[in-house]
Design a protein around this motif. Sequence first.
Motif, PDB file in Angstrom:
ATOM      1  N   ALA A   1       0.836  -1.207   0.000  1.00  0.00           N
ATOM      2  CA  ALA A   1       0.000   0.000   0.000  1.00  0.00           C
ATOM      3  C   ALA A   1       0.872   1.258   0.000  1.00  0.00           C
ATOM      4  CB  ALA A   1      -0.935  -0.010   1.212  1.00  0.00           C
ATOM      5  N   HIS A   2       1.990   1.203   0.733  1.00  0.00           N
ATOM      6  CA  HIS A   2       2.892   2.362   0.752  1.00  0.00           C
ATOM      7  C   HIS A   2       3.678   2.447  -0.550  1.00  0.00           C
ATOM      8  CE1 HIS A   2       5.225   5.535   2.647  1.00  0.00           C
ATOM      9  NE2 HIS A   2       6.328   4.942   2.240  1.00  0.00           N
TER      10      HIS A   2
ATOM     11  N   LYS B   1       2.846   1.726  -3.572  1.00  0.00           N
ATOM     12  CA  LYS B   1       2.105   2.311  -4.701  1.00  0.00           C
ATOM     13  C   LYS B   1       1.946   3.820  -4.566  1.00  0.00           C
ATOM     14  CE  LYS B   1      -2.503   1.421  -2.739  1.00  0.00           C
ATOM     15  NZ  LYS B   1      -2.892   2.810  -2.564  1.00  0.00           N
ATOM     16  N   ARG B   2       2.221   4.366  -3.393  1.00  0.00           N
ATOM     17  CA  ARG B   2       2.119   5.811  -3.192  1.00  0.00           C
ATOM     18  C   ARG B   2       3.456   6.525  -3.372  1.00  0.00           C
ATOM     19  NH1 ARG B   2       1.058   6.661   2.224  1.00  0.00           N
ATOM     20  NH2 ARG B   2       0.495   8.836   1.759  1.00  0.00           N
ATOM     21  N   LEU B   3       4.530   5.753  -3.596  1.00  0.00           N
ATOM     22  CA  LEU B   3       5.853   6.361  -3.721  1.00  0.00           C
ATOM     23  C   LEU B   3       6.020   6.987  -5.109  1.00  0.00           C
ATOM     24  CD1 LEU B   3       8.069   3.688  -1.964  1.00  0.00           C
ATOM     25  CD2 LEU B   3       7.253   5.853  -1.035  1.00  0.00           C
TER      26      LEU B   3
ATOM     27  N   PRO C   1       6.100   9.502   0.548  1.00  0.00           N
ATOM     28  CA  PRO C   1       5.242   9.359  -0.634  1.00  0.00           C
ATOM     29  C   PRO C   1       5.139  10.687  -1.366  1.00  0.00           C
ATOM     30  CG  PRO C   1       3.898   9.478   1.345  1.00  0.00           C
ATOM     31  CD  PRO C   1       5.330   9.451   1.806  1.00  0.00           C
ATOM     32  N   GLN C   2       4.753  10.608  -2.614  1.00  0.00           N
ATOM     33  CA  GLN C   2       4.572  11.846  -3.365  1.00  0.00           C
ATOM     34  C   GLN C   2       3.469  12.662  -2.708  1.00  0.00           C
ATOM     35  OE1 GLN C   2       3.997  11.257  -7.536  1.00  0.00           O
ATOM     36  NE2 GLN C   2       4.525  13.362  -8.052  1.00  0.00           N
ATOM     37  N   THR C   3       3.781  13.901  -2.407  1.00  0.00           N
ATOM     38  CA  THR C   3       2.854  14.719  -1.629  1.00  0.00           C
ATOM     39  C   THR C   3       1.597  15.036  -2.430  1.00  0.00           C
ATOM     40  OG1 THR C   3       4.015  16.715  -2.365  1.00  0.00           O
ATOM     41  CG2 THR C   3       4.686  15.766  -0.266  1.00  0.00           C
ATOM     42  N   ASP C   4       0.492  14.956  -1.757  1.00  0.00           N
ATOM     43  CA  ASP C   4      -0.794  15.301  -2.350  1.00  0.00           C
ATOM     44  C   ASP C   4      -1.453  16.347  -1.461  1.00  0.00           C
ATOM     45  OD1 ASP C   4      -2.789  15.260  -4.174  1.00  0.00           O
ATOM     46  OD2 ASP C   4      -3.285  13.131  -3.949  1.00  0.00           O
TER      47      ASP C   4
ATOM     48  N   SER D   1      -5.443  17.056  -6.849  1.00  0.00           N
ATOM     49  CA  SER D   1      -5.144  15.726  -6.329  1.00  0.00           C
ATOM     50  C   SER D   1      -4.552  14.871  -7.443  1.00  0.00           C
ATOM     51  CB  SER D   1      -6.413  15.065  -5.778  1.00  0.00           C
ATOM     52  OG  SER D   1      -7.311  14.763  -6.832  1.00  0.00           O
ATOM     53  N   MET D   2      -3.734  13.887  -7.054  1.00  0.00           N
ATOM     54  CA  MET D   2      -3.165  12.968  -8.043  1.00  0.00           C
ATOM     55  C   MET D   2      -4.270  12.276  -8.831  1.00  0.00           C
ATOM     56  SD  MET D   2       0.161  13.030  -7.521  1.00  0.00           S
ATOM     57  CE  MET D   2       1.339  13.370  -6.218  1.00  0.00           C
ATOM     58  N   GLU D   3      -5.296  11.863  -8.116  1.00  0.00           N
ATOM     59  CA  GLU D   3      -6.394  11.161  -8.784  1.00  0.00           C
ATOM     60  C   GLU D   3      -7.056  12.055  -9.818  1.00  0.00           C
ATOM     61  OE1 GLU D   3     -10.613   8.943  -7.613  1.00  0.00           O
ATOM     62  OE2 GLU D   3      -9.397   9.915  -6.078  1.00  0.00           O
TER      63      GLU D   3
END
Length: 753
Positions: free
Chosen positions: A270-271, A273-275, A489-492, A574-576
């Motif tokens: 889970a972590h 995939k957020r990197l 993680p990449q900041t959002d 947001s990334m999404e």
Amino acid sequence: MPDRVVRSAAPDPVVPDSSAPPQPIVDALRNLGKDPSGIRLALRSDLSPDGTFGEQWLVLDDADLWVWERSNGSAQLRYNYSLDAIRDAKVERCVGNGLIQVAVDEEPRVLMHFSNELIDQFGRVAFYLHERAEEGPDTPVPDPDADAHRCRVCRQPLLDRSIKVCPRCIQRGRLMRRLLGLARPYRGRMVAIVALLLAGVLVDLLPPYLTRVLIDDVLRGDPPRHMLVTLVGGLLVIQIVRVGITLLTNWQTINLSTRFTSSLRDALFAHLKRLPIDYFDKNQIGRLMTRINQDTGELQGLISQMTTFALNILLVVGIGAVLFSMAPSLGLYVLIPTPLVLAAAFFYYRYMRPHFERFWIARWRLNATLNTFLSGVRVVKAFAQEEQEQDRYHRRNHQMLASRLQVDLAWSRFFPLVSFAFNAGGLIIWYAGGSAVLDDRITLGTLMAFLSYLGMFYGPMSNLTHISQTLNQFLTISQRMFEMLDEEPQTDQANPVRVPQVKGHITFENVTFGYDPYFPVIRDLNLDIKPGEMIGVVGPSGAGKTTLVNLICRFYDTTRGTIRIDGVDIRELSMEEIRRQIGMVLQTPFLFQGTLAENIAYGKPDATREEIIRAAKAANAHDFITRLPEGYDTIVGEGGTGLSGGERQRISIARAILHDPRILILDEATSSVDTETERQIQEALETLVKGRTTIAIAHRLSTLYNADRIVVLNHGRLEEEGPPRELLDNKGAFYNLVQLQTQLARIDGVAAL
């Protein structure tokens, strides 16, 4: 690795080290009236001015730059420039070495040469000088050694580039607290295990006591026969209870270790995939797979071993207390081999620690080699390099074999010595205890019970000599996993801006970016892309074309400058939100293992079969799909195995059509297919780009004639832009690229004849 020093009169120095530069340079600076404590940075070159191995130093303070040559214990000044006079700086690679050059009064000046391994360090200094010339003296001084792989604590070099702290500096207490924190949901099982361990120890203490009663009061006395039956039956009941406790302990331990490592594996993925993408750029796939799958698997076994060690510790404490209560004089003899064994275990641990490190490094290198071979197996076979790859794997496997043998052979030598020490302790008890029985100081039953307890005492003591090895492995694996979990993680945005309907207006404002911040790939780019406009991006290899689209997708954040979508800084979205509005068709499309329908619907998992078919028809993929025996339910292998390049590309286009993005990125979408397939893909792309902002990267310039504008990049800078016809008429960079490609096409045509 270069020596360096950074001292700063300003607050918050950038670099942690503060060792002094060589004393001759310090003395020379004092002679010039300079205060050595004001030095901001000092970096050592390993080449002398004549190109032989030697020593030069580049030194900066707040106002000046000096280049010193150090030889025969003295320092000679070669150059001195005011930082304000330096208008630019760069590093260049030469044959066998590199150089750093500055522009002073518009004149280039070569400061010094250095070996290629120092190019990154001097590159950071050059970038600082360039930035200072543009931004002013407030530009932060970089750490030239920022990417040198050293332990965060002791600053010693690390062989394994995937770790940040060497095993010597692992904070064991902090790690254990973090592990216990992660295990909090399982504290009920942990309490149950502790209770079962205590119960097991109490049960284990009973048989030797009953044995003493059996020998002294039954076998050597004249008691009723039923007392013998009672004692033997009691021993049988104790054994049955012990088996039951062992079964329950094992069941709880297995459940705890399996569930804990499974949850940890989920947390790692889970972590992961957020990197950010650059984390994957810097870490081999085989190494990451080792971390998530293999290390967590080993951690599960280590948790079970730690439970066994806990039981051994309880047994040592409990049995030690019983031994001293039964016969204090014999209890002292029991301890004779213990200090020797503990000292041997300590030195064994210190001796083996580097061997364990080498084994773990050899293991992930072997995994990485195998992963590389499997990923590139087609290339390997195409170039008939199977033997070379086998040799490479054999070398890695031999390194792992050698490191594993060092570990196992060392243990095979250590364990017999431990066994001998404990067996010698048993012989001492036999002699001292036998003498006590002969002198009627203790009974035979007491001696036999004592010897039974002794075996139960030395057994766990022997097992505890493993604890340093297992604990070190346990903590090292835990450290590596926590390092992954601690990666930023990449900041959002916590409260991102919501854009109800994206139009696709993209703006680059003074954008500079480098995968290494000190080596920009995109430089001061200003570009405005209107909604619905099709932009063709061209330029030589390394010009920054793919980097441009990576920034739009926010795979990376800009070093400097802003990218906006519909007037909103993409860092405020947001990334999404960003990636929902962007569709990509890559040069080498990636298909996941599964059905063709699942691959087309990857960006929209809830799509109906009708929507999937409609997208496939728009992508000119429906006809070849329906010719397959299973149609849309045809299962393809990872990467699209079983399909041609053009078929995979059309599936990728269908996926983008179904995703229905407002911004479309085409990265060499037709560069590796034949002419007929290219025609079919172009027809599909014409359908796809309608009404969308499109950015198309292409080496085949003929595919961009229908673009609204062409953007020509060169060395990360915008060289020219405009409609294709206008650029051709101007006979600039785009015209030259077209002419070059036309000439190559003619040459290919003649060769074909």
